[in-house]
Scaffold this motif. Structure first.
Motif, PDB file in Angstrom:
ATOM      1  N   GLN A 185       0.808  -1.220   0.000  1.00  0.00           N
ATOM      2  CA  GLN A 185       0.000   0.000   0.000  1.00  0.00           C
ATOM      3  C   GLN A 185       0.844   1.273   0.000  1.00  0.00           C
ATOM      4  O   GLN A 185       0.450   2.282  -0.587  1.00  0.00           O
ATOM      5  N   CYS A 186       1.989   1.232   0.671  1.00  0.00           N
ATOM      6  CA  CYS A 186       2.833   2.435   0.750  1.00  0.00           C
ATOM      7  C   CYS A 186       3.700   2.558  -0.502  1.00  0.00           C
ATOM      8  O   CYS A 186       4.938   2.613  -0.426  1.00  0.00           O
ATOM      9  N   ARG A 187       3.044   2.563  -1.624  1.00  0.00           N
ATOM     10  CA  ARG A 187       3.768   2.594  -2.895  1.00  0.00           C
ATOM     11  C   ARG A 187       4.141   4.033  -3.260  1.00  0.00           C
ATOM     12  O   ARG A 187       3.519   4.995  -2.816  1.00  0.00           O
ATOM     13  N   ILE A 197       5.158  -7.479  -4.789  1.00  0.00           N
ATOM     14  CA  ILE A 197       6.001  -8.456  -4.092  1.00  0.00           C
ATOM     15  C   ILE A 197       5.487  -9.833  -4.477  1.00  0.00           C
ATOM     16  O   ILE A 197       4.287 -10.024  -4.706  1.00  0.00           O
ATOM     17  N   ASN A 198       6.370 -10.789  -4.595  1.00  0.00           N
ATOM     18  CA  ASN A 198       5.992 -12.146  -5.000  1.00  0.00           C
ATOM     19  C   ASN A 198       5.424 -12.880  -3.782  1.00  0.00           C
ATOM     20  O   ASN A 198       6.103 -13.654  -3.109  1.00  0.00           O
ATOM     21  N   ALA A 199       4.153 -12.603  -3.498  1.00  0.00           N
ATOM     22  CA  ALA A 199       3.490 -13.167  -2.311  1.00  0.00           C
ATOM     23  C   ALA A 199       1.985 -13.216  -2.540  1.00  0.00           C
ATOM     24  O   ALA A 199       1.424 -12.372  -3.253  1.00  0.00           O
ATOM     25  N   ASN A 200       1.343 -14.218  -1.945  1.00  0.00           N
ATOM     26  CA  ASN A 200      -0.110 -14.385  -2.066  1.00  0.00           C
ATOM     27  C   ASN A 200      -0.743 -14.642  -0.713  1.00  0.00           C
ATOM     28  O   ASN A 200      -0.165 -15.306   0.146  1.00  0.00           O
ATOM     29  N   TYR A 201      -1.965 -14.138  -0.534  1.00  0.00           N
ATOM     30  CA  TYR A 201      -2.779 -14.504   0.623  1.00  0.00           C
ATOM     31  C   TYR A 201      -3.295 -15.924   0.397  1.00  0.00           C
ATOM     32  O   TYR A 201      -3.730 -16.269  -0.707  1.00  0.00           O
ATOM     33  N   VAL A 202      -3.268 -16.743   1.444  1.00  0.00           N
ATOM     34  CA  VAL A 202      -3.781 -18.117   1.360  1.00  0.00           C
ATOM     35  C   VAL A 202      -4.643 -18.391   2.590  1.00  0.00           C
ATOM     36  O   VAL A 202      -4.190 -18.214   3.720  1.00  0.00           O
ATOM     37  N   SER A 203      -5.878 -18.805   2.359  1.00  0.00           N
ATOM     38  CA  SER A 203      -6.799 -19.136   3.452  1.00  0.00           C
ATOM     39  C   SER A 203      -7.458 -20.476   3.163  1.00  0.00           C
ATOM     40  O   SER A 203      -7.475 -20.936   2.018  1.00  0.00           O
ATOM     41  N   ASN A 204      -8.038 -21.081   4.202  1.00  0.00           N
ATOM     42  CA  ASN A 204      -8.732 -22.362   4.032  1.00  0.00           C
ATOM     43  C   ASN A 204     -10.144 -22.103   3.516  1.00  0.00           C
ATOM     44  O   ASN A 204     -11.074 -21.885   4.286  1.00  0.00           O
ATOM     45  N   LEU A 205     -10.322 -22.150   2.211  1.00  0.00           N
ATOM     46  CA  LEU A 205     -11.604 -21.849   1.578  1.00  0.00           C
ATOM     47  C   LEU A 205     -12.579 -23.019   1.637  1.00  0.00           C
ATOM     48  O   LEU A 205     -13.727 -22.881   1.215  1.00  0.00           O
ATOM     49  N   LEU A 206     -12.127 -24.171   2.155  1.00  0.00           N
ATOM     50  CA  LEU A 206     -13.008 -25.340   2.250  1.00  0.00           C
ATOM     51  C   LEU A 206     -13.935 -25.238   3.450  1.00  0.00           C
ATOM     52  O   LEU A 206     -14.912 -25.968   3.552  1.00  0.00           O
ATOM     53  N   TRP A 207     -13.627 -24.346   4.380  1.00  0.00           N
ATOM     54  CA  TRP A 207     -14.470 -24.165   5.555  1.00  0.00           C
ATOM     55  C   TRP A 207     -15.624 -23.269   5.196  1.00  0.00           C
ATOM     56  O   TRP A 207     -15.511 -22.405   4.326  1.00  0.00           O
ATOM     57  N   GLY A 208     -16.742 -23.442   5.864  1.00  0.00           N
ATOM     58  CA  GLY A 208     -17.893 -22.582   5.648  1.00  0.00           C
ATOM     59  C   GLY A 208     -17.603 -21.163   6.108  1.00  0.00           C
ATOM     60  O   GLY A 208     -16.683 -20.913   6.887  1.00  0.00           O
ATOM     61  N   ALA A 209     -18.401 -20.218   5.611  1.00  0.00           N
ATOM     62  CA  ALA A 209     -18.175 -18.813   5.937  1.00  0.00           C
ATOM     63  C   ALA A 209     -18.305 -18.549   7.431  1.00  0.00           C
ATOM     64  O   ALA A 209     -17.737 -17.596   7.963  1.00  0.00           O
ATOM     65  N   GLU A 210     -19.075 -19.424   8.132  1.00  0.00           N
ATOM     66  CA  GLU A 210     -19.271 -19.204   9.565  1.00  0.00           C
ATOM     67  C   GLU A 210     -18.086 -19.696  10.388  1.00  0.00           C
ATOM     68  O   GLU A 210     -17.983 -19.414  11.574  1.00  0.00           O
ATOM     69  N   GLU A 211     -17.175 -20.435   9.755  1.00  0.00           N
ATOM     70  CA  GLU A 211     -16.047 -20.990  10.486  1.00  0.00           C
ATOM     71  C   GLU A 211     -14.933 -19.949  10.632  1.00  0.00           C
ATOM     72  O   GLU A 211     -14.718 -19.119   9.753  1.00  0.00           O
ATOM     73  N   PRO A 212     -14.186 -20.017  11.737  1.00  0.00           N
ATOM     74  CA  PRO A 212     -13.041 -19.103  11.875  1.00  0.00           C
ATOM     75  C   PRO A 212     -11.958 -19.479  10.872  1.00  0.00           C
ATOM     76  O   PRO A 212     -11.684 -20.660  10.651  1.00  0.00           O
ATOM     77  N   ASP A 229      10.945  -4.628   0.629  1.00  0.00           N
ATOM     78  CA  ASP A 229       9.537  -4.909   0.317  1.00  0.00           C
ATOM     79  C   ASP A 229       8.969  -5.950   1.279  1.00  0.00           C
ATOM     80  O   ASP A 229       7.802  -5.875   1.684  1.00  0.00           O
ATOM     81  N   PHE A 230       9.795  -6.928   1.635  1.00  0.00           N
ATOM     82  CA  PHE A 230       9.371  -7.990   2.553  1.00  0.00           C
ATOM     83  C   PHE A 230       8.966  -7.398   3.901  1.00  0.00           C
ATOM     84  O   PHE A 230       7.904  -7.712   4.445  1.00  0.00           O
ATOM     85  N   TRP A 231       9.809  -6.510   4.442  1.00  0.00           N
ATOM     86  CA  TRP A 231       9.491  -5.889   5.731  1.00  0.00           C
ATOM     87  C   TRP A 231       8.311  -4.925   5.605  1.00  0.00           C
ATOM     88  O   TRP A 231       7.523  -4.768   6.541  1.00  0.00           O
ATOM     89  N   GLU A 232       8.181  -4.304   4.440  1.00  0.00           N
ATOM     90  CA  GLU A 232       7.024  -3.444   4.181  1.00  0.00           C
ATOM     91  C   GLU A 232       5.735  -4.254   4.292  1.00  0.00           C
ATOM     92  O   GLU A 232       4.746  -3.819   4.884  1.00  0.00           O
ATOM     93  N   MET A 233       5.753  -5.459   3.725  1.00  0.00           N
ATOM     94  CA  MET A 233       4.586  -6.343   3.768  1.00  0.00           C
ATOM     95  C   MET A 233       4.274  -6.767   5.202  1.00  0.00           C
ATOM     96  O   MET A 233       3.105  -6.757   5.625  1.00  0.00           O
ATOM     97  N   ILE A 234       5.295  -7.139   5.957  1.00  0.00           N
ATOM     98  CA  ILE A 234       5.085  -7.594   7.336  1.00  0.00           C
ATOM     99  C   ILE A 234       4.490  -6.476   8.185  1.00  0.00           C
ATOM    100  O   ILE A 234       3.550  -6.688   8.959  1.00  0.00           O
ATOM    101  N   TRP A 235       5.001  -5.259   8.014  1.00  0.00           N
ATOM    102  CA  TRP A 235       4.508  -4.108   8.778  1.00  0.00           C
ATOM    103  C   TRP A 235       3.067  -3.798   8.368  1.00  0.00           C
ATOM    104  O   TRP A 235       2.202  -3.568   9.221  1.00  0.00           O
ATOM    105  N   GLN A 236       2.810  -3.778   7.066  1.00  0.00           N
ATOM    106  CA  GLN A 236       1.477  -3.469   6.547  1.00  0.00           C
ATOM    107  C   GLN A 236       0.425  -4.452   7.056  1.00  0.00           C
ATOM    108  O   GLN A 236      -0.683  -4.068   7.436  1.00  0.00           O
ATOM    109  N   GLU A 237       0.764  -5.728   7.079  1.00  0.00           N
ATOM    110  CA  GLU A 237      -0.188  -6.782   7.437  1.00  0.00           C
ATOM    111  C   GLU A 237      -0.248  -7.048   8.941  1.00  0.00           C
ATOM    112  O   GLU A 237      -1.043  -7.876   9.389  1.00  0.00           O
TER     113      GLU A 237
END
Length: 450
Positions: A185-187, A197-212, A229-237
């Protein structure tokens, strides 16, 4: 009552339309599967992809298996088990009412398995056969099917292909999907590609929306030009946990540039950030570092990042003991849960897909079992497909695919032993439970009076 001989071509309570969809996607004539009959519970159905077409699609025919007492039949010969019937018709043809011949040439293997039964599933996949085709109907076939399906994930990767971003990719063919990529974001609007940055968000999409949901960021190991850029991502997230599954150098090749300072320095500048090494200690198979990060422009605001580096995971290989990886993940998760508001766990190796994908899938499956119990259904292949839809190529080798099974089997076995020990303890407490109130009273009566 018919007793089902469970086999990997058995797909349980699968509907006819869903069976047709699976077989048509497979696209190989005479591929078949077996499922429960929905119109007549107790019977079964063989669904077969024929060599004919209907409405422009390969035609699927459904052949009913009748269960009579303890035997199975298509209306003529009776067989003692479902497996016997299927094996018999694999050697000959089935004739439809129309006179058309149906062949059972290639089973469409179900990859869903009851978690508590995973060891039996592994034994089945491990079985060797003198017939070459049958010999491939195990781990190899499941992983090979995954590799073939990878080409169907036609998600765009334009950002990684831009000329200004090409040098930021460790491997030119391993690029992040645009739809799940982490955008910095701080571009600087005057610098093309400064949000990349060569990175992707990954979540467990097999769980229902009500699941944590537990969120991860899967990324490549840092290059010298991408550490900032790596530290920028860690700080941002607001990520507080980093899981590194590679050594900095392996077999003489740099796998990841160190993005933390040496122990003999006060700290080091990385891009817009100042990073200090607060502590470092080595456990059985990994190192744990506490890194203190602050913005160069505001050194008063600091965040502590816990850095876990797993040391016993060979590139393109697997650790010798899945128990070590499970213990490691347990420690990582306990730390993540202890930090209120912590952002996604950062996971990386060198390319950010092989070891990274393997450890994320293991963690997701363990989460499901912990939440839903040992009797829940899990699907290793489907879980990998799901994470591959968020970052391409996750879990690179058949050995890594097999290791996921081994890790889950080890977790199940440990959980069963803990459960047995708990039940024994509970039984003992119940047996002597009537003594507890008396013992409490004894302690109270002996207390000195005030």
């Amino acid at each position: 009552m018919c007793v089902l001989s469970v086999h990997s071509w058995y797909h349980g309570y699968l509907s006819g339309p869903d069976a047709e969809k699976l077989l048509q996607e497979k696209g190989e004539p005479w591929t078949f599967l077996v499922r429960e009959s929905r119109s007549k519970p107790g019977d079964f159905v063989i669904s077969v992809l024929t060599a004919d077409t209907k409405d422009g699609k390969p035609r699927v025919t459904h052949v009913k298996i009748i269960c009579e007492g303890e035997r199975y039949t298509l209306g003529d010969v009776k067989y003692d088990t479902l497996t016997d019937l299927i094996e018999a018709y694999k050697k000959k043809h089935i004739e439809e009412v129309s006179g058309a011949r149906v062949y059972l040439k290639k089973p469409y293997y179900s990859t869903r398995v009851n978690a508590a039964d995973i060891e039996n599933r592994m034994k089945e996949l491990d079985k060797k056969s003198e017939k070459e085709v049958a010999a491939k109907a195990g781990f190899w076939e499941e992983f090979d099917a995954l590799q073939k399906q990878e080409s169907n994930l036609l998600y765009e990767r334009k950002e990684g292909q831009r000329s200004e971003n090409k040098s930021k990719n460790r491997y030119k063919n391993i690029l992040p999907f645009d739809h799940t990529r982490v955008v910095l974001q701080c571009r600087d609007p005057n610098v093309p590609g400064s949000d990349y940055i060569n990175a992707n968000y990954v979540s467990n999409l097999l769980w229902g929306a009500e699941e944590p949901l537990k969120h991860f960021i899967a990324c490549q190991g840092c290059l010298g030009s991408t550490v900032g850029d790596f530290w920028e991502m860690i700080w941002q997230e607001n990520s507080r946990i980093i899981v590194m599954t590679t050594k900095e150098i392996e077999k003489g090749r740099t796998k990841c540039v160190p993005y933390w300072p040496d122990a003999d320095t006060d700290g080091k500048e990385f891009g817009h950030f100042w990073v200090e090494l607060v502590s470092e200690h080595e456990a059985m198979e990994y190192k744990v570092r506490t890194l203190r990060v602050s913005l160069l422009e505001n050194r008063n605001e600091t965040r502590d990042i816990i850095h876990y580096q797993y040391l016993n995971w060979p590139d393109h290989g697997v650790p010798s003991d899945p128990g070590g990886v499970l213990s490691f993940l347990g420690e990582v998760n306990r730390m993540q849960e202890s930090i209120p508001g912590a952002g996604p766990i950062i996971v990386h190796c060198s390319a950010g897909i092989g070891r990274t994908g393997t450890i994320i899938v293991i963690d997701m499956l363990v989460d499901i079992i912990q939440t839903k119990g040992l009797d829940c259904d899990i699907d290793v292949q489907k879980s990998i497909q799901m994470v591959r839809s968020q970052r391409s190529g996750m879990v690179q080798t058949e050995a890594q695919y097999r290791f996921i099974y081994s890790a889950i089997a080890h977790y199940i076995d440990s959980a069963k032993h803990k459960l047995q020990a708990f039940e024994k303890t509970k039984a003992a407490e119940s047996e002597y439970g009537n003594l507890a109130p008396a013992m409490t009273k004894m302690k109270v009566s002996r207390s000195p009076s005030k």
